[in-house]
Design a protein around this motif. Structure first.
Motif, PDB file in Angstrom:
ATOM      1  N   CYS A   1       7.647   5.930  -1.878  1.00  0.00           N
ATOM      2  CA  CYS A   1       7.643   7.325  -1.405  1.00  0.00           C
ATOM      3  C   CYS A   1       8.462   7.469  -0.129  1.00  0.00           C
ATOM      4  O   CYS A   1       9.225   8.420   0.035  1.00  0.00           O
ATOM      5  CB  CYS A   1       6.214   7.798  -1.186  1.00  0.00           C
ATOM      6  SG  CYS A   1       5.214   6.703  -0.157  1.00  0.00           S
TER       7      CYS A   1
ATOM      8  N   PRO B   1       1.755  11.203  -3.302  1.00  0.00           N
ATOM      9  CA  PRO B   1       2.087  11.232  -1.868  1.00  0.00           C
ATOM     10  C   PRO B   1       2.447  12.626  -1.375  1.00  0.00           C
ATOM     11  O   PRO B   1       2.209  12.964  -0.215  1.00  0.00           O
ATOM     12  CB  PRO B   1       3.274  10.264  -1.756  1.00  0.00           C
ATOM     13  CG  PRO B   1       3.668   9.906  -3.144  1.00  0.00           C
ATOM     14  CD  PRO B   1       2.534  10.232  -4.063  1.00  0.00           C
TER      15      PRO B   1
ATOM     16  N   THR C   1       0.888   0.444  -1.683  1.00  0.00           N
ATOM     17  CA  THR C   1       1.644   0.244  -0.431  1.00  0.00           C
ATOM     18  C   THR C   1       3.082  -0.231  -0.680  1.00  0.00           C
ATOM     19  O   THR C   1       3.642  -0.995   0.091  1.00  0.00           O
ATOM     20  CB  THR C   1       0.933  -0.738   0.543  1.00  0.00           C
ATOM     21  OG1 THR C   1       0.947  -2.044  -0.011  1.00  0.00           O
ATOM     22  CG2 THR C   1      -0.481  -0.321   0.842  1.00  0.00           C
ATOM     23  N   CYS C   2       3.666   0.276  -1.765  1.00  0.00           N
ATOM     24  CA  CYS C   2       5.011  -0.209  -2.143  1.00  0.00           C
ATOM     25  C   CYS C   2       6.133   0.421  -1.320  1.00  0.00           C
ATOM     26  O   CYS C   2       7.264  -0.053  -1.352  1.00  0.00           O
ATOM     27  CB  CYS C   2       5.254   0.073  -3.615  1.00  0.00           C
ATOM     28  SG  CYS C   2       5.373   1.849  -3.965  1.00  0.00           S
TER      29      CYS C   2
END
Ligand code: SF4
Ligand code: SF4
Length: 429
Positions: free
Chosen positions: A371, A321, A367-368
């Motif tokens: 970050c 990210p 998509t957790c």
């Protein structure tokens, strides 16, 4: 008088150049799409005070947080000293605030302790970055310029603080020798320790004091103008960036409004379809992002806390990210140069997707939101990833085969699984 004129010219040039750079960055951020981030100003202010000013999220790792806090407080408070240096430079005075008496002594005492704290912290940071093996400082995106940038700024801070302490030491020794205009002013707990190693010759001492003074102020002016091309821009942008944080729950994704309207119109003929042609579905390039995404990119400190928490990165996938944010900024800067040299020509034939961020990176994301949770300045790399995926799916019909299989299932069965609707309850048997 000559030194006052030189000072005034340098100071004016530094402020003008910084203003031009600030205007360029503001213009670049405005290339993004509009998004309203003004609701609940009280909540936003609180968030900014906690996250940017109070550095709340940094304290998940107490040791680097303490060192960073020292540099941050030092940076803020020593700027009061800068005010005195600027006034002295313009009006040819010496330690103009010394009239404050005991309070001035107290201030100089604090500045010296803080300057030493900044010096110490920067040396530890240099060791952590270059000698110790810390996962988040080892990403491939940190090679070359980003690594040089980080080291350069630490070395600059070390040199600036050293010049400050040497200047004070020479000044203090001249005060002790009763050489005008060095009248007794200030309290010097750190530079006091250097007095013995300085020469006793008056003119050499004055030369040392003046050289350190000029070195310090010119260094600060250069630092100010280095900020816009460095990750250290975060020392200014962390405040607006945290203020304009998205207040919705992190797991809530934005639908594309025009697509929602289109689907509603298909399901319910009484709802009219959206007017006109839709310019773009999702994000192909930086202009398709919101201004907040672009502000995020300029605010990124490249600290790597996001990448260190990213399950895709930890399990060896290509995605980082931090790189998403660095790529976004690099692409924006590239486009900005193109727009400046080719007025009216918006396309330079390149895009954020593919030219900077690969499909492999995009589809590695789970998509957790780890970050987003970890970022000390509330940056959201996931919004950019989702936007790029929306473009790939909606405009190019390009998605990994597993995702395409799911789309087919939704189309045929009304669910992501490959069972017919009639078989859905079979599991219960
Ligand atoms: S949301 Fe995506 S990029 Fe962010 S930590 Fe999770 S997997 Fe990594
Ligand atoms: S996005 Fe946030 S956590 Fe990631 S590198 Fe940038 S500042 Fe650090």
């Amino acid at each position: 008088m000559i030194s006052q004129i030189i000072f005034l010219c340098l100071f004016t040039a530094a402020i003008v150049m910084f203003s031009l750079n600030a205007r360029r960055i503001y213009r670049n951020i405005k290339l993004g799409k509009p998004v309203d981030r003004t609701e609940h100003p009280g909540e936003r202010l609180k968030l900014m005070l906690l996250v940017a000013f109070g550095q709340k999220k940094m304290f998940k790792k107490p040791l680097p947080a303490l060192l960073h806090l020292m540099v941050y407080i030092g940076f803020c408070i020593i700027n009061i000293e800068m005010l005195e240096i600027v006034i002295d430079g313009i009006f040819g005075t010496h330690r103009v605030f010394a009239q404050m008496g005991e309070f001035y002594n107290f201030l100089i005492f604090c500045f010296e302790i803080l300057a030493f704290g900044v010096l110490f912290s920067c040396i530890i940071f240099l060791i952590r970055r270059n000698v110790m093996s810390i996962f988040r400082f080892k990403g491939s995106e940190l090679k070359n310029w980003p690594k040089t940038d980080a080291n350069l700024i630490l070395l600059t801070e070390i040199l600036l603080m050293s010049a400050f302490i040497i200047m004070n030491a020479a000044d203090y020794k001249l005060q002790e020798m009763h050489i005008p205009p060095y009248s007794a002013a200030g309290s010097f707990p750190i530079s006091n320790l250097l007095v013995e190693v300085l020469p006793n010759n008056t003119s050499t001492l004055i030369a040392i004091e003046r050289s350190a003074w000029w070195f310090h102020i010119i260094g600060v002016m250069l630092f100010l103008n280095y900020l816009p091309i460095s990750k250290h821009l975060h020392i200014l942008l962390a405040f607006p960036n945290t203020y304009f944080t998205k207040l919705d729950p992190k797991g809530k994704f934005e639908n594309i409004e025009s697509v929602t309207m289109e689907v509603k119109a298909m399901l319910n003929p009484s709802i009219p379809p959206p007017d006109g042609e839709i310019a773009r579905f999702g994000v192909k390039d930086v202009q398709d992002l919101t201004w907040k995404n672009l502000l995020d990119a300029y605010t990124c400190t490249e600290c790597g806390r996001c990448t260190a928490a990213c399950p895709a990165n930890i399990t060896g996938k290509l995605l980082s990210p931090r790189k998403i944010m660095m790529d976004t900024r690099d692409r924006l800067e590239e486009l900005s140069v193109h727009l400046s040299s080719n007025p009216g020509q918006k396309d330079d034939g390149k895009a954020l997707i593919d030219d900077y961020i690969t499909r492999e990176e995009l589809w590695a994301c789970t998509t957790c939101n780890a970050c987003v949770e970890q970022c000390p300045v509330n940056i959201n790399p996931l919004e950019i990833i989702i936007g790029l995926r929306q473009y790939a799916v909606l405009e190019e019909s390009k998605a990994p085969s597993s995702v395409n299989a799911m789309f087919t299932n939704i189309e045929n069965n009304g669910a992501p699984w490959k069972y017919a609707q009639a078989d859905r309850a079979n599991w219960a048997k």
